[in-house]
Design a protein around this motif. Structure first.
Motif, short mmCIF file in Angstrom:
data_model
loop_
_atom_site.label_atom_id
_atom_site.label_comp_id
_atom_site.label_asym_id
_atom_site.label_seq_id
_atom_site.Cartn_x
_atom_site.Cartn_y
_atom_site.Cartn_z
N GLY A 182 41.93 47.23 55.56
CA GLY A 182 40.53 46.86 55.40
C GLY A 182 39.57 48.02 55.34
O GLY A 182 38.81 48.19 54.38
N VAL A 183 39.56 48.86 56.36
CA VAL A 183 38.60 49.97 56.41
C VAL A 183 38.85 51.00 55.31
O VAL A 183 37.93 51.35 54.57
N PRO A 184 40.08 51.52 55.15
CA PRO A 184 40.28 52.50 54.06
C PRO A 184 39.97 51.93 52.68
O PRO A 184 39.44 52.65 51.82
N ALA A 185 40.28 50.65 52.46
CA ALA A 185 39.99 50.06 51.15
C ALA A 185 38.50 50.09 50.85
O ALA A 185 38.08 50.40 49.73
N ASN A 186 37.69 49.81 51.86
CA ASN A 186 36.27 49.69 51.61
C ASN A 186 35.52 51.02 51.66
O ASN A 186 34.38 51.10 51.22
N LEU A 187 36.18 52.07 52.14
CA LEU A 187 35.58 53.39 52.04
C LEU A 187 35.59 53.89 50.60
O LEU A 187 34.89 54.82 50.25
N LEU A 188 36.41 53.24 49.75
CA LEU A 188 36.46 53.59 48.33
C LEU A 188 35.38 52.90 47.51
O LEU A 188 35.18 53.22 46.34
N LEU A 189 34.69 51.95 48.15
CA LEU A 189 33.73 51.13 47.41
C LEU A 189 32.66 51.95 46.69
O LEU A 189 32.42 51.76 45.49
N ARG A 213 34.28 47.19 39.62
CA ARG A 213 35.64 47.60 39.27
C ARG A 213 36.61 47.37 40.41
O ARG A 213 37.78 47.03 40.20
N TRP A 214 36.13 47.56 41.63
CA TRP A 214 37.00 47.39 42.80
C TRP A 214 37.40 45.91 42.96
O TRP A 214 38.57 45.60 43.21
N ILE A 215 36.46 45.01 42.81
CA ILE A 215 36.78 43.58 42.92
C ILE A 215 37.78 43.17 41.84
O ILE A 215 38.73 42.42 42.09
N ALA A 216 37.59 43.68 40.61
CA ALA A 216 38.52 43.36 39.52
C ALA A 216 39.92 43.88 39.81
O ALA A 216 40.92 43.19 39.57
N ALA A 217 40.01 45.10 40.36
CA ALA A 217 41.32 45.67 40.69
C ALA A 217 42.03 44.84 41.76
O ALA A 217 43.25 44.61 41.70
N ALA A 233 52.11 42.20 51.80
CA ALA A 233 51.54 42.83 50.61
C ALA A 233 50.28 42.11 50.15
O ALA A 233 49.30 42.74 49.73
N LEU A 234 50.27 40.78 50.23
CA LEU A 234 49.09 40.02 49.82
C LEU A 234 47.90 40.35 50.71
O LEU A 234 46.76 40.47 50.24
N GLY A 235 48.16 40.52 52.00
CA GLY A 235 47.08 40.89 52.92
C GLY A 235 46.49 42.24 52.59
O GLY A 235 45.27 42.43 52.63
N ILE A 236 47.36 43.21 52.24
CA ILE A 236 46.87 44.53 51.85
C ILE A 236 46.01 44.44 50.59
O ILE A 236 44.95 45.06 50.49
N ALA A 237 46.47 43.64 49.63
CA ALA A 237 45.75 43.51 48.36
C ALA A 237 44.40 42.82 48.52
O ALA A 237 43.43 43.16 47.83
N GLU A 238 44.31 41.86 49.44
CA GLU A 238 43.06 41.10 49.60
C GLU A 238 42.12 41.69 50.63
O GLU A 238 40.98 41.23 50.77
N ALA A 239 42.56 42.73 51.35
CA ALA A 239 41.79 43.23 52.49
C ALA A 239 40.37 43.66 52.12
O ALA A 239 39.43 43.46 52.88
N GLY A 240 40.22 44.26 50.96
CA GLY A 240 38.91 44.77 50.60
C GLY A 240 37.97 43.76 49.97
O GLY A 240 36.81 44.09 49.69
#
Length: 419
Positions: A64-71, A78-82, A109-116
């Motif tokens: 969750g946190v690392p994913a959203n630091l890329l926002l 683009r992030w939502i589409a990815a 894996a699904l949790g990692i993909a949806e975290a952000g």
């Protein structure tokens, strides 16, 4: 009469985001109905199913946190589409699992993909709506979650009756790719990019957002991750979610344990989400109209805890009454969430706001691991659902207390009706 820039932004942005939420919720939760047939096919015990359902949120937590630091670097659009493409692939892969190990792998894996996803939605909306409007907008987005379940559950049930559960995952995973294309084509990145606002309206909307943030704390993501209020709100979100997360993944099986058929169980499982979809926007509207957030989070937490406990106690003696009360308890949790999500961004903004949203969402969603795992273990040990549902309802009272203390940490301008 010319529409306000806020109304125009809502009209052009929210339908696409609502569709994203629908696809997200269906791909995350369809396993609850698929499990009515899937568990027997691949030999999953209640504990193994609960573990797999919950592992989604372990991936959710750590990513969750690392994913959203890329926002801020990548851009929300683009992030939502990815994310849509990533979880669509994994959702389809769920149709090819063969045992507990592969089930665990795809859920993680699904949790990692949806975290952000949810923090990205919150972050994106905060670029368009001020605090007052955000309460209404978030109420609508939160309401889309139960509405998605209310629509998705009968669709998933119908698919399960028509095709094998493996095809169910493949069919329901594919639309994520189409929605990703829609996001890239229809969602604007910035206010200055849109053709549907005049220059004056763009300036007015930008000025409104700047004025809204003038009194709030700017800061780095490190500031947010150590802010006492952000940590308290994370605990609050965790407590709010425990009983509702148990219902999301176990309600069809709880219903079938009362003697209903597979079809009846799938269809009745829509009741909590229909109630939540009706009540949540009304509660959010009232919160926004009165500009009050804290009591609107506290009261449904208290009611949810009490009503869920009553519903669990009634399951053996009056199954229908018990199921209806459990459904109402979930609706009340949704109402608390609608008010809760307006709180974190009141106190920080910029990079700190993105990190705060990611932390509260990731930590709070650990309830999605604890709850289904606890239900599965308890079911294998006791053969019933009643005791564990009572235990998972009790933290709702702690959530109400957290909201009280979070309110007392607010900036003076934001203290409205704090108990």
């Amino acid at each position: 009469m010319e529409k306000s820039p806020v109304d125009l932004a809502a009209r052009h942005i929210l339908p696409t985001l609502a569709l994203c939420v629908f696809v997200n919720i269906v791909d995350r939760t369809n396993v609850g109905i698929a499990a009515l047939n899937m568990r027997a096919d691949i030999g999953l015990s209640a504990s193994a199913y609960g573990m797999g359902a919950g592992l989604f949120y372990i991936g959710f937590f750590f990513a969750g946190v690392p994913a959203n630091l890329l926002l801020a670097r990548i851009g929300a659009r683009r992030w939502i589409a990815a994310l849509l493409v990533a979880w669509g692939l994994i959702a389809i892969a769920t149709g090819f699992i063969s045992d507990a190990g592969s089930f665990y792998a795809v859920r993680l894996a699904l949790g990692i993909a949806e975290a952000g996803f949810v923090p990205a939605i919150v972050y994106y909306l905060a670029q368009w709506f001020d605090r007052r409007a955000m309460s209404k907008v978030m109420g609508l987005m939160i309401a889309m979650m139960p509405a998605s379940l209310a629509i998705g559950a009968p669709l998933t049930t119908g698919l399960l009756m028509a095709v094998d559960w493996r095809w169910l995952f493949i069919i329901e995973g594919a639309p994520a790719f189409l929605v990703a294309i829609l996001v890239l084509k229809s969602l604007p990145e910035r206010i200055d990019d849109v053709p549907w606002l005049s220059d004056d309206q763009k300036k007015a909307l930008s000025a409104r957002l700047m004025a809204d943030g003038a009194h709030r704390q700017a800061g780095s993501w490190r500031d947010a991750l150590t802010h006492p209020q952000v940590l308290l709100l994370s605990l609050q979100y965790f407590c709010i979610g425990l009983s509702s997360q148990a219902i999301i993944f176990w309600f069809p099986q709880i219903i079938r344990s009362t003697g209903m058929s597979t079809l009846e169980s799938g269809l009745f499982s829509t009741v909590p989400w229909v109630l939540a979809a009706l009540l949540t926007p009304l509660w959010a509207w009232h919160s926004a109209s009165t500009n009050e957030r804290y009591w609107h989070a506290i009261l449904p937490c208290l009611a949810s805890g009490a009503i869920t406990i009553a519903g669990a106690l009634l399951l053996d003696d009056s199954a229908l009454s018990g199921l209806l009360l459990l459904s109402l308890g979930v609706a009340l949790s949704s109402m608390a969430s609608a008010s809760y999500w307006a709180i974190p961004r009141v106190h920080v903004f910029g990079a700190a706001a993105a990190a705060a949203g990611a932390l509260t969402n990731s930590f709070g969603n650990l309830a999605g691991f604890v709850a289904p795992v606890a239900v599965g273990i308890s079911k294998d040990m006791t053969g019933e659902f009643r005791l564990v549902l009572i235990l998972l309802a009790m933290p709702a009272f702690l959530a109400a207390l957290c909201s009280t203390f979070a309110g007392r940490m607010a900036d003076p301008v934001d203290r409205r009706s704090i108990p």
